[in-house]
Design an enzyme around this catalytic site. Structure first.
Site: not given
Ligand code: IPM
Ligand code: MG
Length: 361
Positions: A249, A221, A138, A245, A189
């Protein structure tokens, strides 16, 4: 308690409004809470031409904790990268040294049916993802565009982790695991990446200081697969910025909706930025449809981590559960025949439950 409020973009302002009502409720009960509002992301670009302007930097530095809604939206997608809303959020994380991102995925019994996974796979799920937040690919340099040896244009980024960065996030993971189920799974990984091989060595070395915690390692993975196969095998997951990240999700869907997932991003002294894990959802912005619970639950994390007020944190979490148990559902967590309520009405339900919890004290 000095709190900076950054509503941001899209649904950010609506959901933050509901969380601020909770803060005002506590203030009316006599808690000393000071609120200051500022811009971040697209809203800040619109107001000041910068997604993380000076004014917000000062506000954020002065506050003890920060509540953020969400940033981003299609209106800003064509801007140069340096002024895109995401730079606001990455900028504030970096500027404040918020290296430890805690993303709990807890399935409330009331929402078992809202998960896309079978009840017997997810019920009782209580997992914590500890994501490193200020390093990795990042922020790695160099990055950009160049011509490769063959004269062809290419894009490139750099993944790296310094030993100190790995040690401090590993410690956050071990500490969290020690207070919970005492199992830590480090995700990397290492079969392919040099950075991950180093990560694994350092995490294993840190483990020596935590004999009471069982450490395991998993390739990312496989971890992505195990999260939907048998998510309850995990207690605490610690991982880097990019993998965290993605996995967070994924974990959000286990608990019914990403609209339920709060997060805390902490520095070395537990100063923190608190935000829902979901984005700015421009498609439903301004329509009173968004679920404010992830933001309200982020406040609970704020009271727990930055202000050491377990009492207020527990009351917020209790009020959310009461609202859910009473059948209150925003669209993202409603099933077939269930009645759907809006953002504000969900805020009303939480406040009503809070009021009752206060009366009971
Ligand atoms: C998160 C989001 C952010 C990230 C974006 C908006 C930059 O996806 O907080 O998970 O990738 O960290
Ligand atoms: Mg995110």
């Amino acid at each position: 308690m000095k709190i900076a409020i950054l509503p941001g973009d899209g649904i950010g302002p609506e959901i933050v409004t509901q969380a601020v009502r909770v803060l005002e409720f506590f203030r009316a009960e006599g808690e000393k809470i000071e609120l200051d509002c500022g811009h971040l992301g697209g809203a800040a670009y619109d107001a000041e031409g910068d997604p993380f302007p000076e004014s917000t930097q000062r506000l954020a530095q002065a506050a003890e904790a920060i509540l953020l809604g969400a940033v981003g939206g299609p209106r800003y997608d064509t801007l140069p990268r340096a002024v895109r809303p995401e730079q606001g959020i990455l900028g504030i994380r970096k500027a404040l040294g918020l290296f430890a991102n805690l993303r709990p995925a807890i399935l409330y019994p009331e929402l078992v049916a809202s998960s896309t996974l079978k009840p017997e796979v997810v019920s009782g799920l209580d997992l914590l993802i500890v994501r490193e937040l200020t390093g990795d690919i990042y922020f790695g340099q160099p990055r950009g565009r160049r011509d490769n040896a063959a004269g062809e244009a290419e894009g490139f980024d750099t993944m790296h982790y310094a030993e100190s960065e790995i040690r401090r996030i590993a410690r956050v993971g071990f500490e969290a695991a020690r207070r919970r189920g005492r199992r830590l799974c480090s995700v990397d990984k290492a079969n392919v990446l040099e950075t991950s091989l180093f990560w694994r060595e350092i995490v294993s070395d840190e483990a020596k200081a935590y004999p009471e915690v069982t450490l395991s390692h998993m390739y990312v993975d496989n971890a992505a697969m195990q999260l939907v196969r048998n998510p309850r095998q995990f207690d605490v997951i610690v991982t880097g910025n990019l993998f965290g990240d993605i996995l967070s999700d994924e974990a959000s869907m286990l608990v019914g909706s990403i609209g339920m997932l709060p997060s805390a991003s902490l520095d070395a002294n537990n100063k923190g930025l608190y935000e829902p894990c979901h984005g700015s959802a421009p498609d439903i912005a301004g329509r009173d449809q968004a679920n404010p619970l992830a933001t309200i639950l982020s406040l609970a994390m704020m009271f727990r981590f930055s202000f050491d007020r377990q009492d207020l944190a527990a009351r917020i979490e209790g009020a959310v559960r009461t609202a859910l148990a009473a059948g209150r559902r925003t669209a993202d967590i409603a099933l077939g025949a269930e009645q759907v309520i809006g953002t504000r009405a969900m805020g009303d339900a939480v406040l009503a439950a809070l009021k009752t919890s206060g009366d009971a004290d």
